[in-house]
Design an enzyme around this catalytic site. Structure first.
Site, PDB file in Angstrom:
ATOM      1  N   LYS A 201       0.870  -1.185   0.000  1.00  0.00           N
ATOM      2  CA  LYS A 201       0.000   0.000   0.000  1.00  0.00           C
ATOM      3  C   LYS A 201       0.906   1.233   0.000  1.00  0.00           C
ATOM      4  CE  LYS A 201      -1.987   2.968   2.054  1.00  0.00           C
ATOM      5  NZ  LYS A 201      -1.791   4.401   1.724  1.00  0.00           N
ATOM      6  N   GLY A 254       6.281   5.092   8.777  1.00  0.00           N
ATOM      7  CA  GLY A 254       5.497   6.321   8.800  1.00  0.00           C
ATOM      8  C   GLY A 254       5.547   6.931  10.178  1.00  0.00           C
ATOM      9  N   SER A 255       4.503   7.664  10.517  1.00  0.00           N
ATOM     10  CA  SER A 255       4.511   8.397  11.788  1.00  0.00           C
ATOM     11  C   SER A 255       4.312   7.451  12.972  1.00  0.00           C
ATOM     12  CB  SER A 255       3.396   9.443  11.768  1.00  0.00           C
ATOM     13  OG  SER A 255       2.153   8.811  11.578  1.00  0.00           O
ATOM     14  N   GLU A 276       8.889   1.194  11.365  1.00  0.00           N
ATOM     15  CA  GLU A 276       9.993   2.156  11.252  1.00  0.00           C
ATOM     16  C   GLU A 276       9.334   3.524  11.352  1.00  0.00           C
ATOM     17  OE1 GLU A 276      12.099   4.741  10.100  1.00  0.00           O
ATOM     18  OE2 GLU A 276      12.567   3.831   8.138  1.00  0.00           O
ATOM     19  N   CYS A 310      13.116  10.425   8.384  1.00  0.00           N
ATOM     20  CA  CYS A 310      12.822  10.064   9.768  1.00  0.00           C
ATOM     21  C   CYS A 310      14.072  10.210  10.630  1.00  0.00           C
ATOM     22  CB  CYS A 310      12.228   8.671   9.839  1.00  0.00           C
ATOM     23  SG  CYS A 310      13.014   7.528   8.741  1.00  0.00           S
ATOM     24  N   GLU A 407       8.512  15.663  16.142  1.00  0.00           N
ATOM     25  CA  GLU A 407       9.080  15.519  14.802  1.00  0.00           C
ATOM     26  C   GLU A 407       8.408  16.517  13.861  1.00  0.00           C
ATOM     27  OE1 GLU A 407       8.272  11.832  12.625  1.00  0.00           O
ATOM     28  OE2 GLU A 407      10.363  11.868  11.994  1.00  0.00           O
TER      29      GLU A 407
HETATM   30  P1  ADP Z   1       2.184  11.216   7.250  1.00  0.00           P
HETATM   31  O1  ADP Z   1       1.343  11.617   8.445  1.00  0.00           O
HETATM   32  O2  ADP Z   1       3.518  11.810   7.284  1.00  0.00           O
HETATM   33  O3  ADP Z   1       1.488  11.329   5.929  1.00  0.00           O
HETATM   34  P2  ADP Z   1       1.509   8.546   7.844  1.00  0.00           P
HETATM   35  O4  ADP Z   1       2.151   7.809   8.937  1.00  0.00           O
HETATM   36  O5  ADP Z   1       0.119   9.087   8.053  1.00  0.00           O
HETATM   37  O6  ADP Z   1       2.483   9.693   7.431  1.00  0.00           O
HETATM   38  O7  ADP Z   1       1.453   7.682   6.516  1.00  0.00           O
HETATM   39  C1  ADP Z   1       2.327   6.662   6.159  1.00  0.00           C
HETATM   40  C2  ADP Z   1       1.527   5.560   5.474  1.00  0.00           C
HETATM   41  O8  ADP Z   1       0.559   5.057   6.394  1.00  0.00           O
HETATM   42  C3  ADP Z   1       0.738   5.983   4.250  1.00  0.00           C
HETATM   43  O9  ADP Z   1       0.793   4.935   3.288  1.00  0.00           O
HETATM   44  C4  ADP Z   1      -0.654   6.143   4.781  1.00  0.00           C
HETATM   45  O10 ADP Z   1      -1.673   5.987   3.813  1.00  0.00           O
HETATM   46  C5  ADP Z   1      -0.718   5.025   5.800  1.00  0.00           C
HETATM   47  N1  ADP Z   1      -1.736   5.192   6.845  1.00  0.00           N
HETATM   48  C6  ADP Z   1      -2.199   6.351   7.377  1.00  0.00           C
HETATM   49  N2  ADP Z   1      -3.145   6.092   8.305  1.00  0.00           N
HETATM   50  C7  ADP Z   1      -3.288   4.739   8.372  1.00  0.00           C
HETATM   51  C8  ADP Z   1      -4.109   3.849   9.146  1.00  0.00           C
HETATM   52  N3  ADP Z   1      -4.975   4.286  10.035  1.00  0.00           N
HETATM   53  N4  ADP Z   1      -3.945   2.516   8.945  1.00  0.00           N
HETATM   54  C9  ADP Z   1      -3.057   2.047   8.059  1.00  0.00           C
HETATM   55  N5  ADP Z   1      -2.277   2.829   7.292  1.00  0.00           N
HETATM   56  C10 ADP Z   1      -2.384   4.168   7.433  1.00  0.00           C
END
Ligand code: ADP
Length: 505
Positions: A201, A254-255, A276, A310, A407
Site C-alpha cells: 500500500k 510512517g509516523s 519504522e 525520519c 518531529e
Molecule cells: P504522514 O502523516 O507523514 O502522511 P503517515 O504515517 O500518516 O504519514 O502515513 C504513512 C503511510 O501510512 C501511508 O501509506 C498512509 O496511507 C498510511 N496510513 C495512514 N493512516 C493509516 C491507518 N490508520 N492505517 C493504516 N495505514 C495508514
C-alpha cells in the site's frame, strides 16, 4: 477523471508523460484492475500543486482480493516451488530492469515527491537497485542450524535436531511518501528473498513509482500474486490491510502515531508487526570537531530531502566554544541551497510533499517563535505556488518547546549550545526524547566518539557524518522509533519464522 496538467515545462521523458496520462490501476493477481468502487484519486506535483495523474482508490474490497491473491501465490503455483536460486535471480533481474529504467523512475519520483532530480538519480534509485541486489544474494543463504540438545530426562536418547527458517507468509507493507520507491524496496527485498508474498500500500501522496515497479515485476517474470499493489488512503486501504485476518505480518514506515494505530489493528489475528517510525535525531558537535567536516554534514543532516527524513538531524547541539561558528556555518549552508522545482537542475531543495505538510511545518516554526525561539535564516513559505518552505535555523530554543520535542519532518533545525564536553551530560540531553532512530557525533577524539556511540539510545549512530546508508547496514529504532530492523541480514528475521525439528533417533 479531471484534466491532467502538463508537466512538460521541464524535459520529461516520453515514457514518463505516457505513464502519467493513463489512469493507473491496482495490481491484483498479476492483472491491472480498477478499484471495485471504480473510484480514483488525484496525484499532485508538489512544485506546482497541479494534478499530474489519477490513480485507483482501493478500499477494503480491493484489499480482500489482493490478500486472497497473495495467499494463493504463497501456497500454490510456481512461487513456493521455486528454488532459492531462482528467487534470487528474479530479484536480481528486477534490479537490472530498474537500472535500465533509472532515468524514467527518477523523473517520476521527482514529479511525484518534489525532491531534486539529482537526488532521485544519485540516491533513491541507486539505493533501491543496490537493495534488491543485496537481497537477491540472501535468497540462497537463508538457513537454519543443527543444534546439539541434552534433554535431562532422556539421558540415553540420541537426537538429530535442526531449525528451519521459513517465510512468514502473506505480508502487508504500508509505505510512506518521503522516499516512495526506496521505502518500498527496503520492504520488498527481504520479503521476496525469504519467499513471502505481498500486498503493498503506497502512500496516497506518492503512488507512482510503486505502480511502475509493479510493471517491472511482470517483466522480470515474478508469478502473479507475489506482489499486489493497492493504492489508496490510510483509513480506506491501509487500515483494512493492517487488520486483515489473513495477513501474517504487517510492515509499516510512517509516523509514530499511525504506527500505534497499526499495532492495535494487528491484534485481531496477532499478526507480526515491524515498524519504522519517527525520530528527533540529535547531531552533536564537540569543541574539537573538524568544522570543515561537521558544518556541511549537520546542514545536510537536516536539509537533505527537505528534512523529510525520519532520521533528520533536527536537534543540533554545539559546544559553546564552537556554537557561533556552527550556527553561522549551517545558516550559510541554508542560504546557499537553491529552492525550486525538483526537475530544475539548479535546484538543491524542492518543495515539501503536500500542502498539508507545508502547513504543518510552518505551524511548527510559528509555534517555536511564539515560545521564544529566534529565526536565524528562513522561517516561512517561499512563493505562493507549490509547497516550498525555506530552510530554517532556529536558536534560543529550550528542551520543552514543541519544536524540540516533536518531529517536524521539514527543513527546520533547532540549535542549542552545551556547556562542557562531559559526555554523560550531553548524552542525557541527546536521549531526552521519546524517539531513538539515529544520532551523529562530531569530534576528533576517538574515545569520546565511541563512548558517545554506546551512550546514545538510537538504532544508528554516525561518527563524523550523518545519513550514511547501505543495504548491508541494519536501520531501525530504539524507543518509540520502531520495532525491528530493515536492511542488512536483520531484515530477514522480520520475514521468517523458525521451526525446531526434533528427530529422536
Ligand atoms: P504522514 O502523516 O507523514 O502522511 P503517515 O504515517 O500518516 O504519514 O502515513 C504513512 C503511510 O501510512 C501511508 O501509506 C498512509 O496511507 C498510511 N496510513 C495512514 N493512516 C493509516 C491507518 N490508520 N492505517 C493504516 N495505514 C495508514
Amino acid at each position: 477523471m479531471g484534466e491532467v496538467a502538463t508537466v512538460l515545462d521541464y524535459t520529461v521523458q516520453e515514457p514518463v508523460s505516457a505513464f502519467l496520462t493513463k489512469k493507473r490501476q491496482l495490481l491484483i493477481d498479476g492483472k491491472w484492475v480498477d478499484a471495485a468502487s471504480k473510484k480514483t484519486f488525484p496525484v499532485y506535483e508538489p512544485a506546482t500543486g497541479e494534478v499530474i495523474a489519477h490513480v485507483a482508490e482501493g478500499e477494503k474490497k480491493d484489499i480482500d482480493l489482493a490478500v486472497k491473491a497473495a495467499r494463493k501465490a504463497f501456497e500454490s503455483g510456481p512461487w513456493p516451488n521455486m528454488t532459492p536460486s531462482q528467487r534470487g535471480r528474479l530479484i536480481w533481474k528486477l534490479a537490472d530492469l530498474l537500472e535500465e529504467n533509472l532515468e524514467e523512475f527518477a523523473q517520476l519520483e521527482t514529479l511525484d515527491n518534489g525532491k531534486p532530480l539529482t537526488v532521485s538519480r544519485a540516491a533513491d534509485l541507486p539505493l533501491s537497485i543496490d537493495l534488491f541486489r543485496y537481497m537477491a544474494g540472501w535468497a540462497t543463504k537463508i538457513s537454519g542450524e543443527t543444534i546439539p540438545i541434552s534433554v535431562p530426562y532422556m539421558p540415553d536418547a540420541e537426537f538429530h535436531v535442526y531449525t528451519l527458517r521459513e517465510p512468514v507468509g502473506v505480508v502487508g507493507q504500508i509505505i510512506p511518501w518521503n522516499f516512495p520507491l526506496l521505502m518500498a524496496a527496503w520492504k520488498l527485498g527481504p520479503a521476496l528473498a525469504t519467499g513471502c508474498t505481498i500486498v503493498l500500500k503506497p502512500a496516497e501522496q506518492t503512488p507512482l513509482t510503486a505502480l511502475r515497479l509493479g510493471e517491472l515485476f511482470e517483466e522480470a517474470g515474478f508469478p502473479p500474486g507475489v506482489l499486489n499493489i493497492v493504492t489508496g488512503f490510510g483509513e480506506g486501504a491501509g487500515a483494512p490491510l493492517a487488520e486483515h485476518p489473513d495477513v501474517d505480518k504487517v510492515a509499516f514506515t510512517g509516523s509514530t502515531e499511525v504506527g500505534k494505530i497499526i499495532t492495535k489493528a494487528a491484534t485481531g489475528n496477532l499478526k507480526k508487526v515491524s515498524l519504522e517510525l519517527g525520530g528527533k535525531s540529535p547531531a552533536i558537535v564537540f569543541s574539537d570537531a573538524d568544522l570543515a567536516v561537521a558544518v556541511p554534514a549537520v546542514a545536510s543532516a537536516i536539509f537533505f530531502n527537505h528534512g523529510q527524513c525520519c532520521c533528520a538531524g533536527s536537534r543540533l547541539y554545539a559546544h559553546k566554544s564552537v556554537f557561533d561558528k556552527v550556527v553561522d556555518g549551517v545558516s550559510a549552508e541554508a542560504q546557499k541551497i537553491g529552492l525550486g522545482p525538483g526537475m530544475d537542475p539548479a535546484t538543491g531543495m524542492g518543495p515539501l510533499v503536500s500542502q498539508e505538510q507545508m502547513t504543518k511545518v510552518i505551524g511548527y516554526i510559528d509555534s517555536g517563535l511564539s515560545e521564544g525561539a529566534k529565526v536565524v535564516v528562513g522561517g516561512g513559505r517561499k512563493g505562493n505556488k507549490g509547497y516550498f518552505v525555506e530552510p530554517t535555523v532556529l536558536v534560543d530554543t529550550t528542551p520543552q518547546m514543541q519544536v524540540v520535542q516533536e518531529e517536524i519532518f521539514g527543513p527546520v533545525v533547532c540549535v542549542e549550545p552545551f556547556d562542557d564536553d562531559g559526555i554523560d551530560r550531553i548524552a542525557a540531553e541527546a536521549n531526552n526524547t521519546s524517539f531513538g532512530l539515529a544520532a551523529s557525533i562530531f569530534t576528533s577524539n576517538l574515545s569520546v566518539a565511541h563512548k558517545m556511540a554506546r551512550r546514545i539510545q538510537a538504532g544508528t549512530v554516525w561518527i563524523n557524518s550523518h545519513n550514511v546508508f547501505d543495504a548491508a547496514l541494519p536501520f531501525g529504532g530504539y524507543k518509540q522509533s520502531g520495532w525491528g530492523r530493515e536492511m542488512g541480514k536483520e531484515a530477514l528475521d522480520l520475514y521468517t519464522q523458525v521451526k525446531s525439528v526434533v528427530a529422536t533417533l
